[in-house]
Design a protein around this motif. Sequence first.
Motif, short mmCIF file in Angstrom:
data_model
loop_
_atom_site.label_atom_id
_atom_site.label_comp_id
_atom_site.label_asym_id
_atom_site.label_seq_id
_atom_site.Cartn_x
_atom_site.Cartn_y
_atom_site.Cartn_z
N TRP A 16 -7.33 31.64 -7.01
CA TRP A 16 -7.54 32.80 -6.13
C TRP A 16 -7.96 34.00 -6.94
O TRP A 16 -7.48 34.20 -8.06
N GLU A 17 -8.86 34.79 -6.40
CA GLU A 17 -9.12 36.14 -6.92
C GLU A 17 -8.93 37.06 -5.73
O GLU A 17 -9.79 37.13 -4.86
N LYS A 18 -7.79 37.72 -5.68
CA LYS A 18 -7.36 38.46 -4.49
C LYS A 18 -7.43 37.53 -3.29
O LYS A 18 -6.80 36.49 -3.31
N ASP A 19 -8.26 37.90 -2.27
CA ASP A 19 -8.32 37.05 -1.08
C ASP A 19 -9.40 35.98 -1.16
O ASP A 19 -9.59 35.20 -0.23
N ASP A 20 -10.16 36.00 -2.25
CA ASP A 20 -11.24 35.02 -2.37
C ASP A 20 -10.72 33.75 -3.03
O ASP A 20 -9.91 33.82 -3.97
N LEU A 21 -11.21 32.63 -2.57
CA LEU A 21 -10.84 31.35 -3.17
C LEU A 21 -12.03 30.87 -3.99
O LEU A 21 -13.16 30.79 -3.47
N ILE A 22 -11.79 30.57 -5.26
CA ILE A 22 -12.85 30.08 -6.13
C ILE A 22 -12.62 28.58 -6.31
O ILE A 22 -11.52 28.16 -6.67
N ILE A 23 -13.64 27.82 -6.02
CA ILE A 23 -13.55 26.36 -6.19
C ILE A 23 -14.63 25.96 -7.18
O ILE A 23 -15.81 26.20 -6.94
N ASP A 24 -14.20 25.37 -8.29
CA ASP A 24 -15.17 24.93 -9.29
C ASP A 24 -15.18 23.41 -9.32
O ASP A 24 -14.24 22.78 -9.78
N ASN A 25 -16.25 22.86 -8.80
CA ASN A 25 -16.38 21.40 -8.74
C ASN A 25 -17.40 20.89 -9.76
O ASN A 25 -18.09 19.91 -9.52
#
Length: 427
Positions: free
Chosen positions: A66-75
């Motif tokens: 998470w970065e604050k309310d953002d979800l980071i998905i690294d595939n």
Amino acid sequence: MEQFFIVGGNKLNGEVQIDSAKNSLLPIMACSILIEGQVRIERVVGYSDVFAMIDILENLGSKVYWEKDDLIIDNSSLSSNEVPNELASPLRSSIFCLGPILARLGSVKIAYPGGCDIGLRPIDLHLSGARNLGAKVVEKNGYIYARKEKMQAKDIALSFASVGATENLMMLATCIEGETRIINCAKEPEIVDLANFINKAGGRVCGAGTDVVSIQGGKKLHSLSFRPITDRIEAGTFLIAGAMTGGEIVVKGANPQQNQELLSKLIKSACKIKCENDTIILTRNGKLKSFGEIETGVYPAFPTDLQSQMTALSSISDGYSLIIENIFESRNKHIGQLKKMGADLISRNGIVIAKGQKHLFGADVSAGDLRGGASLVLAGLVAQGYTTIDNICYIDRGYKNIEEKFTALGGDIKRVKVEKEINNQCM
Ligand code: UD1
């Protein structure tokens, strides 16, 4: 165990901000599997189903944070093609991973999905669609094994405009060179949102929101940042709450176009609606009246996900109301619970006849599914006396801190821990 404890009777007043749509977030999270890189999904809401989807992605080898309310998905690198039963069964949306894993890795082993028990909820259209596009699909011991064979873009006609099947096949088709068309596809706003996500990532999807969606496959998708649409069902739930309790509710971040059917029924129920861009303001004109009849159907017809909440409304609306459920055959677990609260409802074969009562009364009730659970919250907010609701984990699937939002509007609702053993059916 947690319960809601509600003291009914307060008018709701004020502003409520609508969150990102659960039914957009979950397929978009699954769709990130297609992208060898980083995906930023903005304003992600911590619904319990979102955390369940994160578990699935991490098990595949995704890095999720998470970065604050953002979800980071690294595939960037995935290490598994498997969704085991313990991760697939807590939610329906796990099935959305079938198409993307198959498209990206060439094969997938995935357990059957779970989710709210509102009907049989088969996945035959997902599987026959994948077979049609050239995948070999075998069902064995509670798992679906699928492998890419001679994948070929073509026309696929769905026998029913399934939201999930349309989304799964859209995602699978992105890996197949040429044009795949899904005919009689679903037209829900969340389908358009998924198409926008794929297009922003470099894919080519046309016609989303109409009966035929066309996917020009074979394009490599790239990293992106994307903000999903807001939740029309959450917006609808708060509007219905405003209608039931009286007062003035200002629903911010709602798209009036996506709730046309609901708004017309609320106007019939003696509510005044004012729309300003992404804001819907609802006030009630005197006594609630019957909305007449609702019949659920595929978008743009009345959404099945607001049917239970409208049943709660009908139980205190003057006159008789008719509610016809056409999508899910057992979306009725809230009926018995509403009756415990004094609702006069006759229910048979997906049809409910409601005779509006002057009052509902507080009772100890239990949520049996997500939207049915929400209908009990609404009933509790207007009932005389206090209501307790068990199994609120169902409600947490699709509403984030619903009690905090209702409290801010003047409702008297608390989440409380209880010692007693509850027959907890949601995982
Ligand atoms: C999605 C929504 C759900 C909403 C529903 C209908 C998500 C995460 N969930 O669910 O909130 O209630 O749309 O608007 O987006 N069917 C088949 N075979 C299939 C698939 C579906 O017969 O392979 C039938 C189902 O039994 C049901 C109907 O189609 O009667 C609708 O299902 P579908 O549109 O697929 O709903 P979901 O994608 O499960």
